[in-house]
Design a protein around this motif. Structure first.
Motif, PDB file in Angstrom:
ATOM      1  N   ALA A   1      -9.091  -5.067  -4.161  1.00  0.00           N
ATOM      2  CA  ALA A   1     -10.405  -5.175  -4.321  1.00  0.00           C
ATOM      3  C   ALA A   1     -11.330  -5.794  -3.168  1.00  0.00           C
ATOM      4  CB  ALA A   1     -10.775  -6.085  -5.688  1.00  0.00           C
ATOM      5  N   LEU A   2     -12.188  -5.941  -3.118  1.00  0.00           N
ATOM      6  CA  LEU A   2     -13.177  -6.466  -2.087  1.00  0.00           C
ATOM      7  C   LEU A   2     -14.187  -7.580  -3.002  1.00  0.00           C
ATOM      8  CD1 LEU A   2     -13.454  -6.240   0.983  1.00  0.00           C
ATOM      9  CD2 LEU A   2     -15.579  -4.848   0.535  1.00  0.00           C
TER      10      LEU A   2
ATOM     11  N   GLY B   1      -5.608   1.383  -0.954  1.00  0.00           N
ATOM     12  CA  GLY B   1      -4.901   1.410  -2.206  1.00  0.00           C
ATOM     13  C   GLY B   1      -3.816   2.464  -2.443  1.00  0.00           C
ATOM     14  N   ARG B   2      -4.079   3.595  -1.980  1.00  0.00           N
ATOM     15  CA  ARG B   2      -3.396   4.794  -2.004  1.00  0.00           C
ATOM     16  C   ARG B   2      -2.070   4.600  -1.160  1.00  0.00           C
ATOM     17  NH1 ARG B   2      -2.087   9.274  -4.181  1.00  0.00           N
ATOM     18  NH2 ARG B   2      -0.777  10.730  -3.000  1.00  0.00           N
ATOM     19  N   LEU B   3      -2.340   4.143   0.306  1.00  0.00           N
ATOM     20  CA  LEU B   3      -1.378   4.010   1.224  1.00  0.00           C
ATOM     21  C   LEU B   3      -0.325   2.924   0.743  1.00  0.00           C
ATOM     22  CD1 LEU B   3      -3.507   4.837   4.202  1.00  0.00           C
ATOM     23  CD2 LEU B   3      -1.831   6.489   2.933  1.00  0.00           C
ATOM     24  N   SER B   4      -0.971   1.811   0.085  1.00  0.00           N
ATOM     25  CA  SER B   4      -0.141   0.463  -0.212  1.00  0.00           C
ATOM     26  C   SER B   4       0.494   1.060  -1.369  1.00  0.00           C
ATOM     27  CB  SER B   4      -0.878  -0.479  -0.542  1.00  0.00           C
ATOM     28  OG  SER B   4      -1.808  -1.052   0.639  1.00  0.00           O
TER      29      SER B   4
ATOM     30  N   ALA C   1     -17.135 -11.246   2.537  1.00  0.00           N
ATOM     31  CA  ALA C   1     -16.008 -10.457   1.595  1.00  0.00           C
ATOM     32  C   ALA C   1     -14.629 -10.779   1.965  1.00  0.00           C
ATOM     33  CB  ALA C   1     -16.327  -9.215   1.205  1.00  0.00           C
ATOM     34  N   TYR C   2     -13.799 -10.686   0.901  1.00  0.00           N
ATOM     35  CA  TYR C   2     -12.373 -10.813   1.142  1.00  0.00           C
ATOM     36  C   TYR C   2     -11.856  -9.693   0.268  1.00  0.00           C
ATOM     37  CZ  TYR C   2     -13.422 -15.769   2.517  1.00  0.00           C
ATOM     38  OH  TYR C   2     -13.998 -16.678   3.231  1.00  0.00           O
ATOM     39  N   LEU C   3     -10.756  -9.236   1.366  1.00  0.00           N
ATOM     40  CA  LEU C   3      -9.690  -7.941   0.579  1.00  0.00           C
ATOM     41  C   LEU C   3      -8.749  -8.815  -0.135  1.00  0.00           C
ATOM     42  CD1 LEU C   3      -8.892  -5.148   0.225  1.00  0.00           C
ATOM     43  CD2 LEU C   3      -8.077  -5.415   2.441  1.00  0.00           C
ATOM     44  N   VAL C   4      -8.464  -8.707  -1.561  1.00  0.00           N
ATOM     45  CA  VAL C   4      -7.760  -9.468  -2.294  1.00  0.00           C
ATOM     46  C   VAL C   4      -6.667  -8.262  -2.815  1.00  0.00           C
ATOM     47  CG1 VAL C   4      -7.482 -10.933  -4.173  1.00  0.00           C
ATOM     48  CG2 VAL C   4      -9.565 -10.951  -2.881  1.00  0.00           C
TER      49      VAL C   4
ATOM     50  N   THR D   1      -3.425 -12.591  -3.322  1.00  0.00           N
ATOM     51  CA  THR D   1      -3.362 -12.888  -1.905  1.00  0.00           C
ATOM     52  C   THR D   1      -4.724 -12.358  -1.059  1.00  0.00           C
ATOM     53  OG1 THR D   1      -0.896 -12.720  -1.995  1.00  0.00           O
ATOM     54  CG2 THR D   1      -2.108 -12.453   0.142  1.00  0.00           C
ATOM     55  N   LYS D   2      -5.376 -13.040  -0.373  1.00  0.00           N
ATOM     56  CA  LYS D   2      -6.497 -12.732   0.558  1.00  0.00           C
ATOM     57  C   LYS D   2      -5.825 -12.197   1.700  1.00  0.00           C
ATOM     58  CE  LYS D   2     -10.055 -15.782  -1.467  1.00  0.00           C
ATOM     59  NZ  LYS D   2     -11.035 -16.743  -1.036  1.00  0.00           N
TER      60      LYS D   2
END
Length: 292
Positions: A288-289, A106-109, A39-42, A82-83
């Motif tokens: 998203a993943l 997500g929250r920290l970003s 899986a990729y974190l996008v 961006t991945k």
């Protein structure tokens, strides 16, 4: 990789909250135990990355067999699409850890991204953007780190590491003069003292108190003042008073600061602008993943 115990507690609590007593029912019933995947974190919108350690720790706690390869680091500005990471390992674990890891990242970003916005709005001035104690219970260390990732700085961490006298302290303490007298008697020379004032008259009273001490050869009590809910014109007038004071005093401005007001407050001369909205009402960054 070594993780901070505080981070481990946050992740463990979040996983326990999500998994309950029986675990991920949906994944267990739909995905074979032997299945593996990628899986990729996008990142789906422009923002500043923060919380990679929390993301990694989530999977390390859930299943150490999940391997994560990062292509970006905290404080990086990333573009939509961006991945930023690749995850490989047991398919069940990839799915089960998805929501907790994304919630944290997500929250920290989101905090780092909004902080970067405020920092950019005061570029060209000497003003520093800082956070407050208006953080999510249990997440203060992570959220304050996210502020740093966005280019901001941290205010006091808690009630224990500095004196900050607010209007309620003054009201319940018998007035500004009475509070200053107690601080003069009780605060040691290594304790930093900041006092909030709501009016320029209060500021004059505070400065006169310490000017008299300096004139008598005694150390001042107050190291910083917080101008609360003042207009840019009031901040400029307050700055003029402080700069004419015989002892150095840091000037912090706070109270309802927004993206539309922060520049004028910085140009009025504030040394520090504290923004509670960096942490208490931030919108999560859209991450998203996606299955490989």
């Amino acid at each position: 990789m070594t993780f901070d115990p505080a981070l481990t507690r946050v992740v463990t609590t979040a996983l326990e909250e999500d998994l309950g007593e029986v675990g991920d029912l949906t994944t267990r019933l739909t995905v074979p135990a032997e299945a593996t995947g990628t899986a990729y974190l996008v990142v789906r919108e422009e923002g500043v990355l923060s919380g990679t350690a929390a993301f990694t720790q989530t999977y390390a706690t859930l299943d150490p067999r999940v391997e994560i390869r990062w292509w970006a680091t905290d404080s990086d500005l990333v573009a939509p699409g961006t991945k930023v990471a690749e995850l490989t390992g047991p398919a069940r674990s990839l799915l089960t850890g998805e929501r907790v890891s994304l919630n944290l990242l997500g929250r920290l970003s989101g905090i780092a991204t909004r902080t970067r916005t405020f920092v950019r709005l005061v570029e060209g001035t000497p003003t520093q953007i800082v956070d407050t104690r208006k953080t999510t219970p249990g997440l203060r260390a992570l959220e304050k780190a996210a502020v740093r990732d966005g280019g901001g700085a941290n205010h006091r961490f808690g009630l224990h590491d500095a004196v900050l006298v607010k209007d309620n302290h003054i009201g319940l303490g018998g007035g500004l003069r009475a509070v200053l007298d107690r601080l003069a008697d009780g605060a040691g020379h290594l304790v930093q003292v900041e006092v909030e004032v709501d009016t320029l008259d209060q500021l004059d009273e505070l400065l006169a108190y310490d000017a008299a001490r300096v004139s008598a050869g005694v150390a001042p009590v107050v190291h910083a003042v917080l101008l609360d809910n003042m207009s840019p014109d009031q901040v400029a007038a307050g700055m003029a008073r402080v700069r004419a004071h015989p002892a150095p005093v840091v000037v912090e401005v706070s109270g309802g600061v927004t993206e539309s007001t922060v520049r004028a407050l910085a140009e009025a001369g504030a040394d520090v602008i504290s923004v509670g909205a960096l942490t208490h009402s931030v919108r999560c960054l859209d991450v998203a993943l996606d299955e490989g």
